[in-house]
Design a protein around this motif. Structure first.
Motif, PDB file in Angstrom:
ATOM      1  N   THR A  48     -44.100 -16.912   8.259  1.00 48.43           N
ATOM      2  CA  THR A  48     -43.706 -16.230   8.002  1.00 48.43           C
ATOM      3  C   THR A  48     -41.913 -16.140   8.005  1.00 48.43           C
ATOM      4  OG1 THR A  48     -44.700 -14.513   9.996  1.00 48.43           O
ATOM      5  CG2 THR A  48     -45.548 -14.931   7.774  1.00 48.43           C
ATOM      6  N   ALA A  49     -42.116 -16.130   9.711  1.00 47.23           N
ATOM      7  CA  ALA A  49     -40.710 -15.529   9.929  1.00 47.23           C
ATOM      8  C   ALA A  49     -39.462 -16.632   9.421  1.00 47.23           C
ATOM      9  CB  ALA A  49     -41.093 -15.756  11.776  1.00 47.23           C
ATOM     10  N   VAL A  50     -39.901 -17.760   9.008  1.00 44.68           N
ATOM     11  CA  VAL A  50     -38.169 -18.716   9.176  1.00 44.68           C
ATOM     12  C   VAL A  50     -37.803 -18.214   7.637  1.00 44.68           C
ATOM     13  CG1 VAL A  50     -38.317 -21.162   7.918  1.00 44.68           C
ATOM     14  CG2 VAL A  50     -39.811 -20.733   9.077  1.00 44.68           C
ATOM     15  N   PRO A  51     -38.245 -18.311   6.409  1.00 46.42           N
ATOM     16  CA  PRO A  51     -37.210 -17.118   5.216  1.00 46.42           C
ATOM     17  C   PRO A  51     -37.006 -16.286   5.425  1.00 46.42           C
ATOM     18  CG  PRO A  51     -39.728 -17.274   4.910  1.00 46.42           C
ATOM     19  CD  PRO A  51     -39.639 -17.768   5.573  1.00 46.42           C
ATOM     20  N   GLU A  52     -37.262 -15.278   5.862  1.00 44.46           N
ATOM     21  CA  GLU A  52     -37.015 -14.429   6.076  1.00 44.46           C
ATOM     22  C   GLU A  52     -35.798 -13.806   6.861  1.00 44.46           C
ATOM     23  OE1 GLU A  52     -38.139 -10.885   8.731  1.00 44.46           O
ATOM     24  OE2 GLU A  52     -38.973 -10.104   6.816  1.00 44.46           O
ATOM     25  N   GLU A  53     -35.140 -14.631   8.048  1.00 39.65           N
ATOM     26  CA  GLU A  53     -33.450 -15.151   8.783  1.00 39.65           C
ATOM     27  C   GLU A  53     -33.040 -15.654   8.332  1.00 39.65           C
ATOM     28  OE1 GLU A  53     -33.598 -12.267  11.574  1.00 39.65           O
ATOM     29  OE2 GLU A  53     -35.336 -11.893  10.414  1.00 39.65           O
ATOM     30  N   GLU A  54     -32.714 -16.570   6.741  1.00 44.45           N
ATOM     31  CA  GLU A  54     -31.964 -16.738   6.637  1.00 44.45           C
ATOM     32  C   GLU A  54     -31.035 -16.208   5.978  1.00 44.45           C
ATOM     33  OE1 GLU A  54     -33.702 -21.663   5.257  1.00 44.45           O
ATOM     34  OE2 GLU A  54     -34.048 -20.282   4.082  1.00 44.45           O
ATOM     35  N   THR A  55     -29.737 -16.816   6.156  1.00 45.61           N
ATOM     36  CA  THR A  55     -28.829 -16.275   5.758  1.00 45.61           C
ATOM     37  C   THR A  55     -27.621 -17.119   4.475  1.00 45.61           C
ATOM     38  OG1 THR A  55     -27.248 -16.258   7.798  1.00 45.61           O
ATOM     39  CG2 THR A  55     -28.420 -14.331   7.489  1.00 45.61           C
ATOM     40  N   GLU A  56     -26.409 -16.821   4.389  1.00 44.75           N
ATOM     41  CA  GLU A  56     -26.312 -18.114   3.844  1.00 44.75           C
ATOM     42  C   GLU A  56     -25.475 -18.812   4.134  1.00 44.75           C
ATOM     43  OE1 GLU A  56     -23.781 -14.180   1.890  1.00 44.75           O
ATOM     44  OE2 GLU A  56     -25.300 -14.526   3.430  1.00 44.75           O
ATOM     45  N   GLU A  57     -24.779 -18.267   6.098  1.00 48.86           N
ATOM     46  CA  GLU A  57     -24.348 -19.272   6.340  1.00 48.86           C
ATOM     47  C   GLU A  57     -25.199 -20.465   6.747  1.00 48.86           C
ATOM     48  OE1 GLU A  57     -22.308 -16.205   7.215  1.00 48.86           O
ATOM     49  OE2 GLU A  57     -23.183 -15.840   8.960  1.00 48.86           O
ATOM     50  N   LEU A  63     -27.303 -23.542  -1.820  1.00 48.20           N
ATOM     51  CA  LEU A  63     -28.592 -22.448  -3.085  1.00 48.20           C
ATOM     52  C   LEU A  63     -28.253 -21.098  -3.048  1.00 48.20           C
ATOM     53  CD1 LEU A  63     -31.158 -24.927  -3.262  1.00 48.20           C
ATOM     54  CD2 LEU A  63     -29.808 -25.336  -4.609  1.00 48.20           C
ATOM     55  N   PRO A  64     -28.366 -20.467  -4.224  1.00 50.65           N
ATOM     56  CA  PRO A  64     -28.416 -19.214  -4.231  1.00 50.65           C
ATOM     57  C   PRO A  64     -29.397 -18.722  -3.761  1.00 50.65           C
ATOM     58  CG  PRO A  64     -28.236 -20.554  -6.297  1.00 50.65           C
ATOM     59  CD  PRO A  64     -28.240 -21.248  -6.072  1.00 50.65           C
ATOM     60  N   ILE A  65     -29.125 -17.805  -2.959  1.00 52.13           N
ATOM     61  CA  ILE A  65     -30.598 -16.532  -3.278  1.00 52.13           C
ATOM     62  C   ILE A  65     -30.660 -15.991  -4.540  1.00 52.13           C
ATOM     63  CG2 ILE A  65     -32.063 -15.299  -1.414  1.00 52.13           C
ATOM     64  CD1 ILE A  65     -29.346 -16.430   0.428  1.00 52.13           C
ATOM     65  N   ALA A  66     -32.231 -15.823  -4.973  1.00 57.42           N
ATOM     66  CA  ALA A  66     -32.408 -15.050  -6.023  1.00 57.42           C
ATOM     67  C   ALA A  66     -33.371 -14.025  -5.748  1.00 57.42           C
ATOM     68  CB  ALA A  66     -32.981 -16.235  -7.825  1.00 57.42           C
ATOM     69  N   CYS A  67     -32.987 -13.383  -6.378  1.00 54.37           N
ATOM     70  CA  CYS A  67     -33.095 -12.211  -6.952  1.00 54.37           C
ATOM     71  C   CYS A  67     -33.421 -10.945  -7.950  1.00 54.37           C
ATOM     72  CB  CYS A  67     -32.520 -11.267  -5.951  1.00 54.37           C
ATOM     73  SG  CYS A  67     -33.628  -8.956  -5.492  1.00 54.37           S
ATOM     74  N   TYR A  96     -33.066 -24.985  -7.882  1.00 57.75           N
ATOM     75  CA  TYR A  96     -31.832 -24.750  -8.325  1.00 57.75           C
ATOM     76  C   TYR A  96     -30.995 -23.268  -6.849  1.00 57.75           C
ATOM     77  CZ  TYR A  96     -31.402 -27.832 -12.480  1.00 57.75           C
ATOM     78  OH  TYR A  96     -31.830 -29.323 -13.176  1.00 57.75           O
ATOM     79  N   ALA A  97     -32.472 -22.565  -6.656  1.00 58.36           N
ATOM     80  CA  ALA A  97     -32.088 -21.740  -6.276  1.00 58.36           C
ATOM     81  C   ALA A  97     -32.865 -21.619  -4.602  1.00 58.36           C
ATOM     82  CB  ALA A  97     -33.516 -20.455  -6.401  1.00 58.36           C
ATOM     83  N   GLN A  98     -32.838 -21.280  -3.435  1.00 62.45           N
ATOM     84  CA  GLN A  98     -33.766 -20.997  -2.506  1.00 62.45           C
ATOM     85  C   GLN A  98     -35.198 -20.466  -2.559  1.00 62.45           C
ATOM     86  OE1 GLN A  98     -32.024 -19.748   1.241  1.00 62.45           O
ATOM     87  NE2 GLN A  98     -29.989 -20.123   1.016  1.00 62.45           N
ATOM     88  N   ALA A  99     -36.101 -20.815  -1.947  1.00 65.92           N
ATOM     89  CA  ALA A  99     -37.478 -20.743  -2.482  1.00 65.92           C
ATOM     90  C   ALA A  99     -37.306 -19.164  -2.062  1.00 65.92           C
ATOM     91  CB  ALA A  99     -38.385 -21.243  -0.903  1.00 65.92           C
ATOM     92  N   ASP A 100     -39.078 -18.151  -2.259  1.00 68.98           N
ATOM     93  CA  ASP A 100     -39.504 -17.237  -2.315  1.00 68.98           C
ATOM     94  C   ASP A 100     -38.098 -16.073  -2.632  1.00 68.98           C
ATOM     95  OD1 ASP A 100     -41.600 -17.673  -0.811  1.00 68.98           O
ATOM     96  OD2 ASP A 100     -40.086 -18.023   1.189  1.00 68.98           O
ATOM     97  N   PRO A 101     -38.166 -16.691  -3.901  1.00 71.72           N
ATOM     98  CA  PRO A 101     -36.839 -15.643  -4.428  1.00 71.72           C
ATOM     99  C   PRO A 101     -37.369 -14.304  -4.226  1.00 71.72           C
ATOM    100  CG  PRO A 101     -38.367 -16.856  -6.178  1.00 71.72           C
ATOM    101  CD  PRO A 101     -38.540 -17.155  -4.785  1.00 71.72           C
TER     102      PRO A 101
END
Lengths: 385, 407
Positions: A48-57, A63-67, A96-101
């Protein structure tokens, strides 16, 4: 008797409490021997912890973070919200976009603004919204966040470089569908009605009527269209996308005038028409819109779908995210049409055996002629206002 | 009717030697000690609903369910983690930050107003399902004043609200009138008037009087600056003076119900219309009056939806499902203004937290609706909650919700 019931209920509740209690702070308390210092940090890491904390840095963040934000119809509308979300998930699957949109459903008008804020707070770099009603909220937030890219599923009055508007020349495919319908009808009457006189609805009806007229012209027949007039550019509308009883009444009225191919446009208002056809036991067909109705709509209607006029909202959303990922994204109006494959006809599915092979070949030829620009079926104006 | 009969009816279930309310608050609002105990069942119902909600979260966690087959403990742990994450997001989304709190209050504002509208009806034995329609008409009346009168803010806003009150009161009054004159049940008429109001608004938003210039879609012109509700906590938070108006409305409804002679008559009619008629009350006109007040409150909620938040432009969806949530709210609040305030806060929190649950825990918003529904189920079945928690029933508890059909 009642006592027993209460005991069972109590047990249920206690069991449920046990479960929540675990959820609250000590995840390992149920069955497994707790790993020694099992508190909060250690066992959670894996998933659980990994995708939540990702930022564009981060380095991956090319890849875009899609919402994705729906309008009030919700993501399970079997129509443009569902297709928009499919476009996002397709883009993720294609890399084309990061996982867990992120998916945010709007329940009320006042949800648009906080949903956009929630997207931004979660670090979204590309926000996809569906429906015209969100336009103003997108306009305000897109102007305030020029670094974030926006894909807007509908036409809007934006003058912003970071908003791409997806519009569709659906009358091109409707034209071919109208040609097919005119060849299929036995009574010589085609019916249509829409949910509301929005351009995105009328364009299907207009294109279909022109296709019928083209068939008449070619074959010297006199197939009629009820529910849309090309001359007055007006037709029959229920005024609601949700009032199923009204949709059925409207459909019945047109069936009474001997129509045997129906094109109802707008969400699920075509299903009551299917009910009417089934109830009458007549040999009539429906033309679907947006996503291939044979698959998108409930099974009991499967035999009714002559064809679907496909509006590739998913395709254009995926392309927008792809362009973003590949660094060649541009804002402004983007037209999906027959030539770029974002508008088209579905297969015949259950009508494969019933449609004359020659007619189907002609229909495809008509569509190809539209793709090649030999027939100009793009009559209805689409695009940014 | 004298003052003494009034106090008797305030607490019909209490024994005669009752202490008069001591503090000022109680004297103004007529609310006294019983209310703490009356919170017990709703609180327990909330607890049970959250527990069942947790079960739903756990059972819809497909990943965990799949793992359950191979590694039972691990699957359970994953489920528990999911539940923990979801409720953490729900809670922090609603209360964890100033922004979250402000969103809770923001969402609670129209809910409180419509909740009061429905609760007032309940007290008089009327089931007002038409809060949505009254909101729509009230909101459109406010919108008309906002768009077409050119006034400074300090008079523009009160005037728009007044228009909303009148619009809502008239729309609600129709149902009251139909009931008083013909006996038509208000459940039917209010539901039908909802439809009429909705399609009327849908139409009105396509005529130039309301529609944004140059638009084909049914969307209104922007509300001018002078008619926009000022934000209370600064531009970053959406809480507007609508909240203050709603709180004032709650105090007013308390006063109306428990301290005014109209309120006494409302409640008398709610308990027993026949007896009220024999006691000399004009039941017919009271029914119209109650529906008028109820509609007026809903109308203010409509004004809040139109004038209260960015982008200050509305579609026909501006009433949303608030008028129907209000029924649940009034039930949860046991038709008491204070109860309705708490219930509105709770539902507001569920709304604000539900969004966070979607965004950071990726849980569908539908689940929040499930929890809301579960709360209502348990509220509606207090015996069930009592049985689960072994709470002794009070000797006599009467919460008059509404009269049945043909009452």
């Amino acid at each position: 008797m009642t006592k027993k019931l209460f005991t069972i209920l109590s047990i249920l509740v206690v069991a449920a409490m046990f479960l929540t209690a675990c959820g609250a702070d000590e995840p390992a308390a149920t069955d497994v021997p707790p790993p020694p210092p099992a508190d909060t940090d250690v066992p959670v890491v894996e998933d659980t912890a990994v995708p939540e904390e990702e930022t564009e840095e981060e380095p991956v963040a090319e890849l875009p973070i899609a919402c994705f934000i729906t309008d009030l119809a919700g993501v399970d509308d079997m129509s443009f919200n569902a297709l928009g979300w499919k476009g996002v998930t397709d883009a993720v699957a294609a890399g084309y976009a990061q996982a867990d949109p992120i998916l945010l459903e709007s329940q009320a008008m006042e949800d648009y603004q906080p949903n956009i804020e929630a997207c931004l707070n979660e670090g979204a770099t590309h926000i996809v919204t569906s429906g015209w009603a969100i336009e103003e909220a997108v306009k305000i937030n897109a102007a305030a966040n020029p670094d974030v890219k926006w894909t807007f599923i509908d036409a809007g009055g934006f003058e912003l470089d970071n908003v791409r508007e997806l519009v569709y020349q659906t009358d091109e495919a409707s034209f071919a569908a109208g040609y097919l319908a005119a060849g299929v009808t036995k009574t010589g009457v085609i019916g249509t009605y829409g949910g509301a006189p929005y351009p995105t609805v009328s364009i299907f009806m207009d294109g279909m009527a022109r296709g019928v007229a083209y068939y008449n012209e070619m074959k010297g027949t006199d197939v009629q269209v009820i529910g849309w007039s090309v001359e007055t550019a007006d037709g029959q509308f229920t005024g609601s996308f949700t009032d199923m009883a009204l949709a059925r009444t409207t459909c019945e009225g047109i069936l009474d005038e001997a129509a045997d191919v129906m094109l109802p446009v707008g969400g699920a208002i075509n299903l009551p028409c299917g009910d009417a056809i089934i109830a009458r036991g007549i040999d009539a067909a429906l033309i679907g819109v947006d996503a291939d109705a044979y698959f998108a709509m409930p099974e009991q209607y499967q035999d009714l779908w002559l064809i679907t006029i496909e509006k590739g909202i998913d395709i254009q959303v995926t392309r927008s995210l792809q362009a973003d990922a590949e660094g060649n994204w541009l804002g402004g109006g983007t037209v999906g049409n027959a030539a770029n494959g974002a508008v088209g006809l579905s297969p015949l599915n259950s009508w494969e055996d019933k449609v004359d092979a020659e007619l189907w070949a002609e229909t495809q030829a008509v569509f190809q002629a539209i793709v090649d620009g030999e027939i100009d079926a793009a009559v209805y104006a689409v695009g940014p206002e | 009717m004298t003052e003494s009969t009034d106090t008797n009816l305030t607490n019909p279930e209490k024994s005669p030697p009752e202490k008069p309310p001591s503090n000022l608050f109680a004297r103004i609002t007529g609310i006294n000690t019983g209310w703490i105990r009356s919170l017990l069942i709703p609180t327990l119902a909330l607890l049970v609903a959250l527990i069942f909600g947790a079960v739903f979260v756990a059972l819809t966690d497909l990943e965990a369910l799949a793992l359950l087959k191979e590694d039972f403990g691990g699957g359970l742990r994953l489920m528990a983690e999911g539940v923990g994450l979801a409720y953490k997001a729900l809670f922090t989304g609603a209360f964890g930050s100033v922004y979250g709190l402000s969103e809770t209050l923001f969402a609670a504002t129209p809910l409180l107003l419509t909740g009061l509208a429905v609760a007032l009806g309940f007290r008089a034995g009327l089931f007002n399902i038409g809060a949505n329609g009254q909101m729509l008409i009230g909101g459109m009346a406010a919108l008309w004043v906002a768009l077409h009168l050119n006034l400074p803010g300090f008079i523009h806003i009160p005037l728009a609200i007044l228009a909303a009150i009148i619009g809502g009161a008239l729309w609600g009054g129709i149902s009251g009138l139909l009931k008083a004159i013909t006996g038509a049940h208000e459940v039917i008429t209010t539901i039908m008037l909802n439809f009429i109001a909705f399609f009327l608004v849908e139409y009105l938003l396509t005529v130039p009087v309301f529609q944004e210039a140059g638009k084909i879609n049914p969307i209104s012109e922007f509300v001018p600056l002078s008619a926009r509700f000022p934000q209370v906590f600064g531009a970053d938070y959406r809480v507007s003076i609508g909240l203050l108006i709603a709180v004032a409305a709650a105090i007013f409804v308390s006063w109306l119900l428990f301290r005014s002679s109209w309120g006494f008559e409302f409640r008398a009619v709610g308990f027993n219309p026949t007896a009220s008629r024999f006691a000399g009350m004009k039941v017919q006109s009271l029914l119209v009056l109650v529906m008028g007040f109820s509609g007026a409150l809903a109308g203010i909620a409509g004004a809040n939806q139109v004038l209260g938040f960015s982008p200050y432009q509305v579609t026909s969806a501006f009433a949303g499902t608030i008028g129907f949530d209000a029924i649940a709210l009034a039930l949860l609040g046991q038709s008491h203004p204070v109860g309705v305030v708490w219930a509105a806060l709770l539902f507001g929190a569920l709304k604000a937290g539900g969004r966070a649950m979607q965004a950071s825990a990726q849980i569908p918003l539908d689940l929040v609706v499930v929890i809301q529904a579960l709360i209502i189920v348990f509220i509606a079945a207090p015996e069930l909650v009592r049985a689960i928690f072994r709470v002794k029933p009070p000797e006599k508890e009467k919460t008059q919700i509404t009269k049945g059909w043909g009452g």
